[in-house]
Write a protein that holds these residues in place. Structure first.
Motif, PDB file in Angstrom:
ATOM      1  N   LYS A  53       0.815  -1.213   0.000  1.00  0.00           N
ATOM      2  CA  LYS A  53       0.000   0.000   0.000  1.00  0.00           C
ATOM      3  C   LYS A  53       0.853   1.269   0.000  1.00  0.00           C
ATOM      4  CE  LYS A  53      -4.020  -2.190   0.742  1.00  0.00           C
ATOM      5  NZ  LYS A  53      -5.214  -2.104  -0.116  1.00  0.00           N
ATOM      6  N   ASP A  54       2.130   1.162   0.377  1.00  0.00           N
ATOM      7  CA  ASP A  54       3.007   2.331   0.511  1.00  0.00           C
ATOM      8  C   ASP A  54       2.260   3.465   1.239  1.00  0.00           C
ATOM      9  OD1 ASP A  54       5.298   3.799   0.316  1.00  0.00           O
ATOM     10  OD2 ASP A  54       5.230   4.083  -1.848  1.00  0.00           O
ATOM     11  N   PRO A  55       1.736   3.205   2.423  1.00  0.00           N
ATOM     12  CA  PRO A  55       0.792   4.128   3.057  1.00  0.00           C
ATOM     13  C   PRO A  55       1.373   5.448   3.543  1.00  0.00           C
ATOM     14  CG  PRO A  55       1.375   2.377   4.577  1.00  0.00           C
ATOM     15  CD  PRO A  55       1.995   2.013   3.261  1.00  0.00           C
ATOM     16  N   LEU A  56       2.705   5.530   3.672  1.00  0.00           N
ATOM     17  CA  LEU A  56       3.326   6.759   4.178  1.00  0.00           C
ATOM     18  C   LEU A  56       3.870   7.649   3.064  1.00  0.00           C
ATOM     19  CD1 LEU A  56       5.201   5.268   7.272  1.00  0.00           C
ATOM     20  CD2 LEU A  56       2.955   6.361   7.187  1.00  0.00           C
TER      21      LEU A  56
ATOM     22  N   ASP B 204       6.442  -3.123  11.462  1.00  0.00           N
ATOM     23  CA  ASP B 204       7.496  -2.169  11.104  1.00  0.00           C
ATOM     24  C   ASP B 204       6.903  -0.879  10.542  1.00  0.00           C
ATOM     25  OD1 ASP B 204       9.436  -3.934  11.926  1.00  0.00           O
ATOM     26  OD2 ASP B 204       9.818  -4.734   9.912  1.00  0.00           O
ATOM     27  N   LEU B 205       5.873  -1.027   9.715  1.00  0.00           N
ATOM     28  CA  LEU B 205       5.228   0.158   9.171  1.00  0.00           C
ATOM     29  C   LEU B 205       4.485   0.927  10.252  1.00  0.00           C
ATOM     30  CD1 LEU B 205       3.901  -0.966   5.663  1.00  0.00           C
ATOM     31  CD2 LEU B 205       5.553   0.837   6.149  1.00  0.00           C
ATOM     32  N   GLY B 206       3.968   0.213  11.229  1.00  0.00           N
ATOM     33  CA  GLY B 206       3.341   0.890  12.360  1.00  0.00           C
ATOM     34  C   GLY B 206       4.346   1.750  13.108  1.00  0.00           C
TER      35      GLY B 206
ATOM     36  N   ARG C   1       4.385   5.961  13.423  1.00  0.00           N
ATOM     37  CA  ARG C   1       4.499   6.713  14.683  1.00  0.00           C
ATOM     38  C   ARG C   1       5.681   7.674  14.647  1.00  0.00           C
ATOM     39  NH1 ARG C   1       1.969   1.961  16.670  1.00  0.00           N
ATOM     40  NH2 ARG C   1       3.875   0.721  16.461  1.00  0.00           N
ATOM     41  N   GLN C   2       6.787   7.223  14.064  1.00  0.00           N
ATOM     42  CA  GLN C   2       7.956   8.100  13.941  1.00  0.00           C
ATOM     43  C   GLN C   2       7.660   9.279  13.004  1.00  0.00           C
ATOM     44  OE1 GLN C   2      11.176   5.568  12.657  1.00  0.00           O
ATOM     45  NE2 GLN C   2      11.024   4.247  14.471  1.00  0.00           N
TER      46      GLN C   2
ATOM     47  N   CYS D 149       7.595  13.535  13.869  1.00  0.00           N
ATOM     48  CA  CYS D 149       8.502  14.532  13.294  1.00  0.00           C
ATOM     49  C   CYS D 149       7.899  15.305  12.128  1.00  0.00           C
ATOM     50  CB  CYS D 149       9.805  13.863  12.850  1.00  0.00           C
ATOM     51  SG  CYS D 149       9.608  12.690  11.494  1.00  0.00           S
ATOM     52  N   ASN D 150       6.682  14.945  11.706  1.00  0.00           N
ATOM     53  CA  ASN D 150       6.069  15.599  10.552  1.00  0.00           C
ATOM     54  C   ASN D 150       4.766  16.275  10.994  1.00  0.00           C
ATOM     55  OD1 ASN D 150       4.902  16.373   8.135  1.00  0.00           O
ATOM     56  ND2 ASN D 150       5.232  14.416   7.106  1.00  0.00           N
TER      57      ASN D 150
END
Length: 385
Positions: A222-225, A252-254, A258-259, A263-264
């Motif tokens: 999904k490349d959700p980020l 890992d994507l979770g 969160r990271q 920062c964004n």
């Protein structure tokens, strides 16, 4: 990023080992013959008919009889899941119920009698399909292919090939998927687009932000980020705010989400939401971003079309089929810069956003519940939708 890189490597390996399916010897099975006849699904009367007279057969032959078909829908998605397979199964059950039939949704064959088996996911429902053919050889099987079936497992999974062989009818959720199937199977394949209803009522748009919505469970495909990373590239004057709705199916994507949120300042991960909440968020958004590498037939496109929300999507086969190749909101998979440019144009160029809106709503008739209902009715009669 580690999960995404692993997925890209996996895709390369799959493509390298995938055999040329059309070059294989044809499967010796009468069900591969062109489907010009009927499925011969019995209605619940003494006569065997392809579909109830009440719902499409010759009105001169028993149209006053209240006939119905008992349909068992098998999906690997468990009860309570918000996954696409479960959503499709429940919606189709509702459609068939409105036509007078008696569908039920289960995770596996339940032993109760039925006139036809509808199985979602060729690999995960392989055991149910095999059992149905063994225990009730004359019972028709309709197989609905998912994105994983079509774009990952088709050339490498024996379970998928066996399910395709045993199925009397195959359904794909967008036209481009037909190109992935062996030619011998296309004659018994129908295309049924996912439907969605236009939401009721008006939702107030966020006046402080240009709301961008991503609806996707957190999986590498999904490349959700991507939208969150693209938002970092926007100028300081931008008011874009990316909201992500979905469950972290990949841990890992979770962690990455969160990271990224920490920062964004332009990104918020909302986690999983109920359908009504997701629809309200969609209505309140200025654009929807679909960043997947591939999907079988994304229902989120239908939802956005019904809601009149412009779509920015990867140039994957499903989106090209559903939105049309001339659609101007496409970008290449994984291209942050291209997505950022489209997001900036959507925010700063009213004419561009209006054009996307017009192109989006022009597809409404194709995703209407009435169109889907007619296709499902014809599917039981084994007529081309």
């Amino acid at each position: 990023m580690a999960a995404l890189q692993q997925y890209r490597g996996y895709l390369r390996r799959v493509c390298q080992r995938r055999p040329a399916l059309d070059a294989q010897e044809p499967l010796e099975d009468r069900r591969l013959a062109p489907t010009t006849g009927s499925l011969r699904i019995p209605c619940r009367t003494k006569t065997l008919r392809p579909v109830c007279a009440r719902h499409g057969a010759d009105p001169g032959r028993g149209s006053r009889l209240a006939r119905f078909v008992k349909i068992q829908i098998v999906t690997p998605s468990p009860r309570g899941s918000r996954g696409g397979n479960r959503v499709t199964a429940l919606r189709w059950a509702s459609q068939w119920r409105s036509l007078g039939h008696k569908p039920r949704v289960r995770e596996k064959i339940d032993g109760e009698s039925c006139d036809v088996l509808v199985a979602l996911h060729a690999r995960k429902s392989s055991a149910a399909i095999t059992a149905s053919r063994r225990d009730a050889p004359s019972r028709p099987i309709i197989l609905v292919l998912t994105g994983t079936d079509i774009y990952e497992d088709l050339g490498s999974s024996k379970e998928v090939l066996r399910s395709l062989d045993l199925a009397d009818r195959i359904v794909v959720l967008q036209d481009a998927a037909l190109d992935e199937l062996p030619k011998a199977l296309r004659a018994k394949t129908a295309v049924i687009w996912q439907s969605a209803r236009a939401p009721k009522g008006n939702v107030q748009l966020d006046k402080q932000h240009f709301a961008v919505l991503v609806i996707a469970h957190l999986r590498p495909i999904k490349d959700p980020l991507l939208a969150a990373r693209a938002a970092r590239r926007l100028p300081a004057s931008s008011t874009v705010r990316v909201q992500l709705v979905g469950r972290a199916m990949d841990p890992d994507l979770g962690d990455e989400a969160r990271q990224e949120e920490a920062c964004n300042p332009r990104f918020v991960w909302l986690g999983p939401k109920r359908y009504a909440e997701t629809q309200a968020l969609l209505q309140a958004s200025r654009v929807l971003v679909l960043s997947s590498y591939n999907e079988g037939g994304p229902a989120v496109i239908s939802e956005a079309v019904a809601a009149g929300v412009p779509i920015l999507s990867t140039r994957m086969p499903a989106s090209l089929a559903l939105l049309g190749e001339a659609y101007t909101g496409f970008f290449e998979c994984g291209d942050e810069a291209a997505l950022a440019a489209l997001m900036e144009r959507s925010e700063t160029e009213p004419e561009f956003l209006a054009s996307l809106h017009e192109q989006t709503i022009s597809r409404r008739e194709l995703v209407s519940p009435e169109t889907e209902r007619m296709s499902l009715r014809r599917l039981l009669a084994h007529r081309k939708p």
